[in-house]
Design an enzyme around this catalytic site. Sequence first.
Site, mmCIF file in Angstrom:
data_model
loop_
_atom_site.group_PDB
_atom_site.id
_atom_site.type_symbol
_atom_site.label_atom_id
_atom_site.label_comp_id
_atom_site.label_asym_id
_atom_site.label_seq_id
_atom_site.Cartn_x
_atom_site.Cartn_y
_atom_site.Cartn_z
ATOM 1 C CB ALA A 1 -0.939 -0.003 1.202
ATOM 2 C CG ASP A 2 3.213 2.353 3.348
ATOM 3 O OD1 ASP A 2 3.334 3.415 3.961
ATOM 4 O OD2 ASP A 2 2.607 1.367 3.803
ATOM 5 N N GLY A 3 4.021 1.529 -1.034
ATOM 6 C CA GLY A 3 4.761 1.637 -2.292
ATOM 7 C C GLY A 3 3.903 2.144 -3.431
#
Length: 413
Positions: A175-177
């Site tokens: 999700a962060d990437g």
Amino acid sequence: MPLKKRDYDPGARGPLQGIRVLDLSRLFAGNVLTQILGDYGAEIIKVEPPEGDSLRAWQTNGVSTHWKIYSRNKKSLALDLRKPEAIDLIRRLVSSATLFIESFRPGVLEKMGLAPADLLQLNPRLVIVRISGWGQDGPYSQRPGFGTIIEGMSGFASFNGFADREPVLPPMYLADGVAGLYGASAVMIALREVEKNGGRGQVIDLPLLDPLFAILSPQAANYRLTGQIKLRTGSRSTNSAPRNVYRCADGKHVAVSGSTQGMAERLFRAIGCADLNDDPRFRTNADRLKHVDELDAIIGAFIARHTQAENVAFFEKAEVTVGPIYDVTQILADPHFIQREIVADYPDPETTTLPMHHVVPRLLGTPGSIRSRAPDLGEHNRPILREIGVDDPDYARLIAAGVVIEPAGKNER
């Protein structure tokens, strides 16, 4: 075959030279976003708290590998933002910034005295990126927003894994990437408005949830049309067959994709089963999906008689889309990875050399570059603050007051 060794190129210039980024974000999404911009020449000023960016704490054998890789090409300014004088320093730096990035819970920036409206008054062309779990508004905006929770609620985990097991979260920071990648694109769109169309700066609302949901296929549309929830299918696809991971004779695995009719037919001919092309169970993609267990058994039996290397060589010669499932030892020995410097060794003061990924994407006309290692905490305090008029006596006073953090033994680069 050893990895290629690369040196940092401190004199390199990229297409984003002249863009100054104040990055107050923590952990992964913001660091991915700014690592991309930094690789292409933007000046990234990481504004870190006294303990440093949380990414520094993600260590392997005592080495902050995530920090070293995702904070290359950056500078570190260590401030205690709980102190009013530190906030004043940020406001003074905003006037020369192009981008301002933060990842506090919605509302915290305003309480700090750095509300977007105030920042835009100081610098009307400023682009502000606000990273959060759920967005700046909505019923969940005040919930903690770590990627793990988003990966569950986005729908990803519900159809990742095998039908007879629990849902599976990704083994990395998906999700962060994805948010970091979307954020880099959003920044370029906003900067074009400022630079080409005479526009004002603006706020980019960048939650972790929305970008991940956006890449997870048309799950809502499919459900609306069928009334069926997508089931976990392991490495199979619900859209095409054959598509799976198969075990080889040496215990390794290969991935197979016959997602077009022509490729499926070629695969059947290659394994000596040309008759399957006329078999009513396997004639079309729809037929193959209905009989996928039988199909996998036939393909799996052929692959199981050969090693991974034998399978890859055989199917490559037959021009069938089969590839090895690599672990990192195979990646580091693969000639394609090495020749293209997808991963290469860069100098590192702690480990002598550290393997890092290449600049992505590759622009042939205006390439990016790795110009410097990830900074020590507060390494660039003095040169950054000199630009806004902090002389040596003022600097010493700010250090003594705990406004600026300069750990013992740190020298400016």
